[in-house]
Design a protein around this motif. Structure first.
Motif, mmCIF file in Angstrom:
data_model
loop_
_atom_site.group_PDB
_atom_site.id
_atom_site.type_symbol
_atom_site.label_atom_id
_atom_site.label_comp_id
_atom_site.label_asym_id
_atom_site.label_seq_id
_atom_site.Cartn_x
_atom_site.Cartn_y
_atom_site.Cartn_z
ATOM 1 N N ASN A 3 0.804 -1.226 0.000
ATOM 2 C CA ASN A 3 0.000 0.000 0.000
ATOM 3 C C ASN A 3 0.835 1.274 0.000
ATOM 4 O OD1 ASN A 3 0.947 -0.029 2.661
ATOM 5 N ND2 ASN A 3 -0.981 0.743 3.503
ATOM 6 N N LYS A 4 2.146 1.151 -0.031
ATOM 7 C CA LYS A 4 2.987 2.346 -0.108
ATOM 8 C C LYS A 4 2.957 2.888 -1.533
ATOM 9 C CE LYS A 4 6.131 1.130 3.656
ATOM 10 N NZ LYS A 4 5.390 -0.109 4.066
ATOM 11 N N CYS A 5 2.731 4.199 -1.655
ATOM 12 C CA CYS A 5 2.551 4.789 -2.988
ATOM 13 C C CYS A 5 2.908 6.265 -2.929
ATOM 14 C CB CYS A 5 1.105 4.615 -3.447
ATOM 15 S SG CYS A 5 -0.100 5.467 -2.385
ATOM 16 N N SER A 6 2.786 6.929 -4.062
ATOM 17 C CA SER A 6 2.946 8.379 -4.103
ATOM 18 C C SER A 6 1.979 8.950 -5.127
ATOM 19 C CB SER A 6 4.384 8.781 -4.453
ATOM 20 O OG SER A 6 4.675 8.484 -5.810
ATOM 21 N N LEU A 7 1.631 10.211 -4.926
ATOM 22 C CA LEU A 7 0.788 10.937 -5.873
ATOM 23 C C LEU A 7 1.520 12.202 -6.266
ATOM 24 C CD1 LEU A 7 -2.071 11.132 -7.253
ATOM 25 C CD2 LEU A 7 -2.704 12.621 -5.322
ATOM 26 N N LEU A 8 1.776 12.363 -7.555
ATOM 27 C CA LEU A 8 2.443 13.553 -8.083
ATOM 28 C C LEU A 8 1.401 14.489 -8.661
ATOM 29 C CD1 LEU A 8 4.891 15.236 -9.065
ATOM 30 C CD2 LEU A 8 4.926 13.787 -11.117
ATOM 31 N N VAL A 9 1.404 15.720 -8.179
ATOM 32 C CA VAL A 9 0.453 16.739 -8.636
ATOM 33 C C VAL A 9 1.248 17.929 -9.154
ATOM 34 C CG1 VAL A 9 -1.407 18.290 -7.950
ATOM 35 C CG2 VAL A 9 -1.253 16.017 -6.930
ATOM 36 N N GLY A 10 0.929 18.385 -10.348
ATOM 37 C CA GLY A 10 1.623 19.536 -10.924
ATOM 38 C C GLY A 10 0.637 20.586 -11.397
ATOM 39 N N GLU A 11 1.134 21.800 -11.598
ATOM 40 C CA GLU A 11 0.288 22.877 -12.084
ATOM 41 C C GLU A 11 -0.225 22.539 -13.480
ATOM 42 O OE1 GLU A 11 1.999 26.757 -11.934
ATOM 43 O OE2 GLU A 11 2.824 26.464 -9.929
ATOM 44 N N ARG A 12 -1.526 22.672 -13.657
ATOM 45 C CA ARG A 12 -2.119 22.347 -14.954
ATOM 46 C C ARG A 12 -1.657 23.346 -16.009
ATOM 47 N NH1 ARG A 12 -8.362 23.556 -13.421
ATOM 48 N NH2 ARG A 12 -7.562 23.055 -11.369
ATOM 49 N N ALA A 13 -1.474 22.851 -17.209
ATOM 50 C CA ALA A 13 -1.139 23.678 -18.375
ATOM 51 C C ALA A 13 0.131 24.508 -18.175
ATOM 52 C CB ALA A 13 -2.309 24.580 -18.743
ATOM 53 N N ALA A 14 1.058 24.015 -17.371
ATOM 54 C CA ALA A 14 2.309 24.749 -17.170
ATOM 55 C C ALA A 14 3.147 24.700 -18.439
ATOM 56 C CB ALA A 14 3.085 24.157 -16.002
ATOM 57 N N GLU A 15 3.654 25.835 -18.871
ATOM 58 C CA GLU A 15 4.482 25.871 -20.080
ATOM 59 C C GLU A 15 5.864 25.270 -19.806
ATOM 60 O OE1 GLU A 15 4.630 29.725 -21.816
ATOM 61 O OE2 GLU A 15 2.455 29.856 -22.116
ATOM 62 N N ASP A 16 6.385 25.499 -18.619
ATOM 63 C CA ASP A 16 7.690 24.963 -18.241
ATOM 64 C C ASP A 16 7.488 24.163 -16.958
ATOM 65 O OD1 ASP A 16 10.258 24.366 -17.451
ATOM 66 O OD2 ASP A 16 11.054 26.385 -17.769
ATOM 67 N N GLY B 138 9.418 25.826 -7.836
ATOM 68 C CA GLY B 138 10.158 26.408 -8.957
ATOM 69 C C GLY B 138 11.639 26.157 -8.731
ATOM 70 N N PHE B 139 12.479 26.750 -9.556
ATOM 71 C CA PHE B 139 13.920 26.524 -9.454
ATOM 72 C C PHE B 139 14.427 26.954 -8.074
ATOM 73 C CE2 PHE B 139 13.583 26.978 -14.167
ATOM 74 C CZ PHE B 139 14.037 25.715 -14.487
ATOM 75 N N ALA C 55 7.478 25.307 -12.831
ATOM 76 C CA ALA C 55 6.158 25.354 -12.197
ATOM 77 C C ALA C 55 6.166 24.594 -10.872
ATOM 78 C CB ALA C 55 5.115 24.756 -13.137
ATOM 79 N N GLY C 56 5.132 24.803 -10.085
ATOM 80 C CA GLY C 56 5.011 24.104 -8.818
ATOM 81 C C GLY C 56 4.597 22.662 -9.018
ATOM 82 N N ARG C 57 5.116 21.774 -8.174
ATOM 83 C CA ARG C 57 4.684 20.381 -8.180
ATOM 84 C C ARG C 57 4.849 19.803 -6.773
ATOM 85 N NH1 ARG C 57 9.499 22.254 -10.829
ATOM 86 N NH2 ARG C 57 11.099 20.643 -10.897
#
Length: 235
Positions: A65-78, A138-139, A82-84
């Motif tokens: 049951n160990k897992c991860s969920l990656l969420v990023g800013e929608r429609a990010a050009e770079d 971001g960077f 962008a935030g994630r």
């Protein structure tokens, strides 16, 4: 721990409603398995998923049951600028009938079409209980965070309090909702509906897209929410 990083990470989790779920592959041991999933947040502020019993990621979670969920800013050009947010979590299937019913009512407001295939096919609700968070704004803005989720006081228990507020706004205040849409520069068609309310803001559903709008201040009571919504409608 940066308070601003925590706030930004949580807002990203609220603003988005889909991510990449990574599980431990059962058929290919040692390899991660990624799949796209929609989500909303439960009363604890944790990601709530509705997934098929026959899906590969479900079988993987039943083994580990160990897992991860990656969420990023929608429609990010770079995507690197962008935030994630990566949520490292332990997945838990909901089985207690009252808990499942409360989860279903909230989830269906966010994803109405899910009600049909949940009833017809073999789908179950799972919640991702966070263990740690990795937020990149971001960077150079990189943070390991231990606590990001914020409990939703209105979704607690059977969720009746939140459901009542949402229904009241949708039934009696369509003009105010249309004003929120205009203020935020969101699409005016199809008409927006409130999907959920938390202490920091509320979700609008426009067609199949979800948009989170923040309150000016944290609202911990229904009266505070009402005052915040009225103030936004009068802008």
């Amino acid at each position: 721990m940066s308070a601003q990083a925590v706030k930004n990470a949580r807002q990203l989790l609220l603003e988005e409603y889909r991510g990449v779920l990574s599980t431990h592959s059962r058929s290919m041991p040692g390899f991660p398995f990624g799949s796209a999933v929609p989500y909303c947040l439960d009363a604890n502020g944790w990601p709530l998923l509705l997934i098929s019993r026959i899906a590969q990621h479900t079988r993987n979670l039943q083994t580990d049951n160990k897992c991860s969920l990656l969420v990023g800013e929608r429609a990010a050009e770079d995507v690197q600028a962008a935030g994630r947010l990566t949520v490292l979590a332990e997945a838990r299937q909901l089985v207690d009938p009252p808990v499942v019913e409360a989860a279903a009512r909230r989830y269906y407001r966010y994803f109405p079409e899910a009600g049909d295939y949940h009833r017809v096919h073999d789908f179950d609700f799972w919640v991702l209980q966070p263990v740690r968070w990795r937020y990149i704004g971001g960077f150079g803005a990189i943070h390991w965070l231990d606590e990001v989720a914020l409990a939703n006081p209105f979704a607690a228990g059977d969720g009746a309090q939140e459901q009542g507020m949402v229904a009241h706004m949708n039934d009696d205040h369509a003009a105010a909702i249309a004003h929120y849409v205009e203020q935020a520069g969101l699409p005016a068609s199809p008409p927006a509906q409130l999907a959920g309310i938390d202490s920091e803001g509320f979700h609008l559903r426009i067609g199949q897209a979800l948009h989170w709008l923040p309150f000016a201040e944290i609202c911990e009571t229904p009266l505070a929410v009402r005052q915040a919504l009225v103030a936004m409608a009068r802008r």
